[in-house]
Design a protein around this motif. Structure first.
Motif, PDB file in Angstrom:
ATOM      1  N   PHE A 209       0.928  -1.391  -0.002  1.00 41.79           N
ATOM      2  CA  PHE A 209       0.082   0.054   0.158  1.00 41.79           C
ATOM      3  C   PHE A 209       0.835   1.108   0.013  1.00 41.79           C
ATOM      4  CE2 PHE A 209      -2.369   3.217   2.352  1.00 41.79           C
ATOM      5  CZ  PHE A 209      -3.559   3.419   1.518  1.00 41.79           C
ATOM      6  N   TYR A 210       1.835   1.214   0.786  1.00 39.38           N
ATOM      7  CA  TYR A 210       3.054   2.490   0.932  1.00 39.38           C
ATOM      8  C   TYR A 210       3.349   2.681  -0.436  1.00 39.38           C
ATOM      9  CZ  TYR A 210       2.555   1.699   5.917  1.00 39.38           C
ATOM     10  OH  TYR A 210       2.024   1.517   7.305  1.00 39.38           O
ATOM     11  N   GLU A 211       3.816   1.349  -1.092  1.00 40.84           N
ATOM     12  CA  GLU A 211       4.696   1.652  -2.252  1.00 40.84           C
ATOM     13  C   GLU A 211       3.760   2.284  -3.565  1.00 40.84           C
ATOM     14  OE1 GLU A 211       6.862  -1.891  -3.151  1.00 40.84           O
ATOM     15  OE2 GLU A 211       6.812  -1.517  -5.254  1.00 40.84           O
ATOM     16  N   ARG A 212       2.321   1.780  -3.297  1.00 42.47           N
ATOM     17  CA  ARG A 212       1.166   2.270  -4.228  1.00 42.47           C
ATOM     18  C   ARG A 212       1.180   4.001  -4.235  1.00 42.47           C
ATOM     19  NH1 ARG A 212      -3.450  -1.519  -5.721  1.00 42.47           N
ATOM     20  NH2 ARG A 212      -2.546  -3.452  -6.129  1.00 42.47           N
ATOM     21  N   MET A 213       0.881   4.305  -3.020  1.00 44.98           N
ATOM     22  CA  MET A 213       1.036   5.752  -2.580  1.00 44.98           C
ATOM     23  C   MET A 213       2.107   6.435  -2.812  1.00 44.98           C
ATOM     24  SD  MET A 213      -2.271   6.061  -1.378  1.00 44.98           S
ATOM     25  CE  MET A 213      -2.743   4.791  -2.320  1.00 44.98           C
ATOM     26  N   LEU A 214       3.327   5.915  -2.725  1.00 47.28           N
ATOM     27  CA  LEU A 214       4.589   6.674  -3.124  1.00 47.28           C
ATOM     28  C   LEU A 214       4.573   6.708  -4.553  1.00 47.28           C
ATOM     29  CD1 LEU A 214       7.224   7.801  -1.781  1.00 47.28           C
ATOM     30  CD2 LEU A 214       8.481   5.784  -2.380  1.00 47.28           C
ATOM     31  N   GLY A 215       4.243   5.586  -5.452  1.00 45.57           N
ATOM     32  CA  GLY A 215       4.051   5.714  -6.784  1.00 45.57           C
ATOM     33  C   GLY A 215       3.246   6.795  -7.267  1.00 45.57           C
ATOM     34  N   LYS A 216       2.195   6.920  -6.498  1.00 44.42           N
ATOM     35  CA  LYS A 216       1.279   7.974  -6.803  1.00 44.42           C
ATOM     36  C   LYS A 216       1.942   9.490  -6.561  1.00 44.42           C
ATOM     37  CE  LYS A 216      -3.226   5.453  -6.585  1.00 44.42           C
ATOM     38  NZ  LYS A 216      -3.337   5.478  -8.022  1.00 44.42           N
ATOM     39  N   ILE A 217       2.578   9.532  -5.484  1.00 39.02           N
ATOM     40  CA  ILE A 217       3.381  10.887  -5.277  1.00 39.02           C
ATOM     41  C   ILE A 217       4.158  11.181  -6.525  1.00 39.02           C
ATOM     42  CG2 ILE A 217       4.998  12.019  -3.788  1.00 39.02           C
ATOM     43  CD1 ILE A 217       3.700  10.423  -1.412  1.00 39.02           C
ATOM     44  N   THR A 218       5.058  10.199  -7.026  1.00 34.84           N
ATOM     45  CA  THR A 218       6.042  10.209  -7.944  1.00 34.84           C
ATOM     46  C   THR A 218       5.189  10.674  -9.161  1.00 34.84           C
ATOM     47  OG1 THR A 218       7.210   8.542  -6.910  1.00 34.84           O
ATOM     48  CG2 THR A 218       8.024   9.053  -9.281  1.00 34.84           C
ATOM     49  N   ASN A 219       4.333   9.765  -9.602  1.00 32.48           N
ATOM     50  CA  ASN A 219       3.537  10.120 -10.715  1.00 32.48           C
ATOM     51  C   ASN A 219       2.701  11.498 -10.771  1.00 32.48           C
ATOM     52  OD1 ASN A 219       4.113   7.636 -11.493  1.00 32.48           O
ATOM     53  ND2 ASN A 219       1.990   6.610 -11.192  1.00 32.48           N
ATOM     54  N   SER A 220       2.407  11.943  -9.695  1.00 37.87           N
ATOM     55  CA  SER A 220       1.756  13.140  -9.634  1.00 37.87           C
ATOM     56  C   SER A 220       2.499  14.339  -9.868  1.00 37.87           C
ATOM     57  CB  SER A 220       0.930  13.436  -8.116  1.00 37.87           C
ATOM     58  OG  SER A 220       2.205  13.641  -7.247  1.00 37.87           O
ATOM     59  N   LYS A 221       4.025  14.222  -9.926  1.00 41.34           N
ATOM     60  CA  LYS A 221       4.840  15.085 -10.147  1.00 41.34           C
ATOM     61  C   LYS A 221       5.091  15.552 -11.445  1.00 41.34           C
ATOM     62  CE  LYS A 221       6.007  15.526  -5.779  1.00 41.34           C
ATOM     63  NZ  LYS A 221       5.148  16.701  -4.708  1.00 41.34           N
ATOM     64  N   PHE A 222       4.640  14.453 -12.429  1.00 41.21           N
ATOM     65  CA  PHE A 222       4.552  14.741 -13.974  1.00 41.21           C
ATOM     66  C   PHE A 222       3.346  15.614 -14.308  1.00 41.21           C
ATOM     67  CE2 PHE A 222       6.642  10.443 -13.299  1.00 41.21           C
ATOM     68  CZ  PHE A 222       7.807  10.617 -13.950  1.00 41.21           C
ATOM     69  N   TYR A 223       2.586  16.001 -13.301  1.00 42.52           N
ATOM     70  CA  TYR A 223       1.437  16.951 -13.864  1.00 42.52           C
ATOM     71  C   TYR A 223       1.838  18.400 -13.039  1.00 42.52           C
ATOM     72  CZ  TYR A 223      -0.618  12.616 -15.341  1.00 42.52           C
ATOM     73  OH  TYR A 223      -0.719  11.367 -15.721  1.00 42.52           O
TER      74      TYR A 223
END
Ligand SMILES: [Zn+2]
Length: 461
Positions: A209-223
């Motif tokens: 779950f943490y990895e998924r949330m971290l993935g979303k933090i990383t991805n959100s920075k592309f926007y």
């Protein structure tokens, strides 16, 4: 105005749909007939025609039908049945009493990517069904996980927007769409729940779950991280907002994670985003839309001033979120940690690349985080290998050296000459135990029991 829909069909195809076939007539193998009470039912109940490849199962009073089209007969509905059953059982448990549908259809269209076939992968929600399009070429493990993630997301849309939604959605004008400002909820809450229920119900671990949330933090920075979410939502069909749409699945979910943590903190673990959505769906619902402008005020009235501040700063406002502030409330933090890796490869991914024009030019990849092996030798991205341990390097001669590296010990000494900006640079040193730096969300040590309890309430409720 009721609609009767008559469909002429080949006899070897069957229809899967939640549309009613209660039309008073003799059965006919060449013709199907369906009844919709109003036009909305026509668009809300897709029909899939395919050769019979269907499984049904019961979960606490819902009959779920999975119908699958696999052009090359790679998959059967029975291959996916058990995983879907387990997943939807967990979803029902997570949702509790909020949902009332008696029937749910999953229409899965697998497309053959080697032919002119569907290429837009994803899914669309309806009140009692979802249509999913995925590539048939996926292996079973990836297909199952994609189905869990996609179908659970679509199923949670029953909560929002299918139940809780504004007038813009209730009276949606397909010819002249007026958008609501609340994509943070329609897509964000839905995507957040689709991840949260998996950890709460034990389908994934806390680390996952943490990895998924971290993935979303990383991805959100592309926007655009400094774009007001409500302004983006309201104008999502226009520039410069439209290219940021997919951030509703990244930052949109994270906004909900932060709100969920605030609610847990302020209520000593009792209240949550799921609680809030349940309250909202009691007040509103399928037939009662809210006013777009008043939703934030209502939520704040039902909750805490901190929620108001969060909305004003990070959802209506354009201040990027410092996620560690919220992680710290539940005893977590993002940290750089070291993980073992290989000398020349990180798993399957090489640290070097080859010039496409000339395979005697092998160089260290640029713009990636290098491992400790290259860092300790003071090598850099872009360096071209010339000589390693006295051996002149091209793609062919590098292979056996990579092979040998699997039996290197930390004490093994390596010498290398590389070309950097046209100059030769020679280095020599022990190869060490190669590690890479990765960001991780990790539990903090020595935190109060109260904080640990809050984290439990959040992830294990
Ligand atoms: Zn969605």
């Amino acid at each position: 105005v009721p609609y009767a829909i008559h469909i002429k069909k080949p006899t070897d195809l069957i229809a899967t749909t939640t549309l009613s076939d209660q039309i008073d007539r003799k059965p006919d193998p060449f013709w199907d007939a369906f009844l919709a009470n109003r036009y909305f039912e026509v668009i809300d109940n897709p029909i899939m025609y395919a050769k019979p490849n269907t499984e049904s199962f019961e979960i606490n009073g819902i009959t779920v039908t999975l119908s699958l089209f696999s052009p090359n007969n790679v998959y059967k509905a029975s291959d996916l049945k058990n995983r879907m059953l387990k997943m939807m059982e967990a979803q029902k448990k997570f949702l509790g009493d909020v949902d009332s549908t008696k029937e749910y259809n999953i229409l899965l269209y697998l497309s053959d990517v080697n032919k002119p076939d569907a290429h837009g992968f994803g899914a669309l929600e309806h009140h009692t069904s979802t249509v999913v399009v995925l590539p048939e070429a996926m292996d079973i493990g990836r297909l199952e996980q994609a189905m869990v993630d996609v179908v659970s997301h679509e199923f949670f849309h029953i909560v929002t927007p299918l139940s809780v939604h504004s007038k813009e959605i209730q009276y949606f004008d397909f010819n002249d769409p007026k958008m609501s400002q609340h994509l943070w909820m329609y897509e964000g809450t839905t995507e957040y729940f689709a991840n949260l229920f998996q950890v709460q119900q034990g389908l994934i671990s806390e680390e996952d779950f943490y990895e998924r949330m971290l993935g979303k933090i990383t991805n959100s920075k592309f926007y655009d991280d400094s774009m007001s979410f409500t302004e983006m939502s309201k104008n999502i069909l226009e520039q410069p907002y439209e290219p940021n749409y997919a951030n509703v699945y990244e930052k949109g979910a994270l906004i909900n994670m932060c709100l969920d943590i605030i609610l847990r903190e302020k209520s000593n673990g009792e209240k949550s985003m799921l609680w809030l959505l349940k309250e909202l769906s009691k007040k509103y619902g399928t037939d009662v839309p809210f006013e777009d402008e008043v939703l934030f005020g209502e939520i704040v009235q039902m909750t805490y001033p901190e929620v108001d501040t969060f909305f004003k700063e990070h959802v209506i406002g354009d201040t990027p979120i410092d996620y560690d502030v919220y992680f710290s409330k539940v005893g977590l933090a993002t940290k750089d940690v070291e993980e073992p890796t290989g000398y020349f490869f990180d798993g399957q991914v090489p640290y070097m690349d080859v010039d496409v024009q000339n395979d005697s030019v092998v160089f260290i990849r640029e713009n990636i985080e290098l491992n400790s092996f290259f860092d300790d030798l003071k090598l850099q991205g872009g360096d071209i290998f010339k000589v390693i341990n006295g051996e002149e390097i091209n793609l062919e001669s590098l292979r056996p050296i990579i092979g040998e590296s699997f039996s290197w010990t930390p004490e093994t000494v390596v010498s290398m000459t590389v070309e950097r900006d046209g100059e030769l640079v020679s280095v020599e040193g022990k190869v060490g135990q190669p590690v890479k730096k990765v960001k991780k969300i990790v539990p903090l040590e020595n935190v109060d029991q109260k904080i640990i309890d809050l984290r439990k309430a959040w992830l294990k409720d």
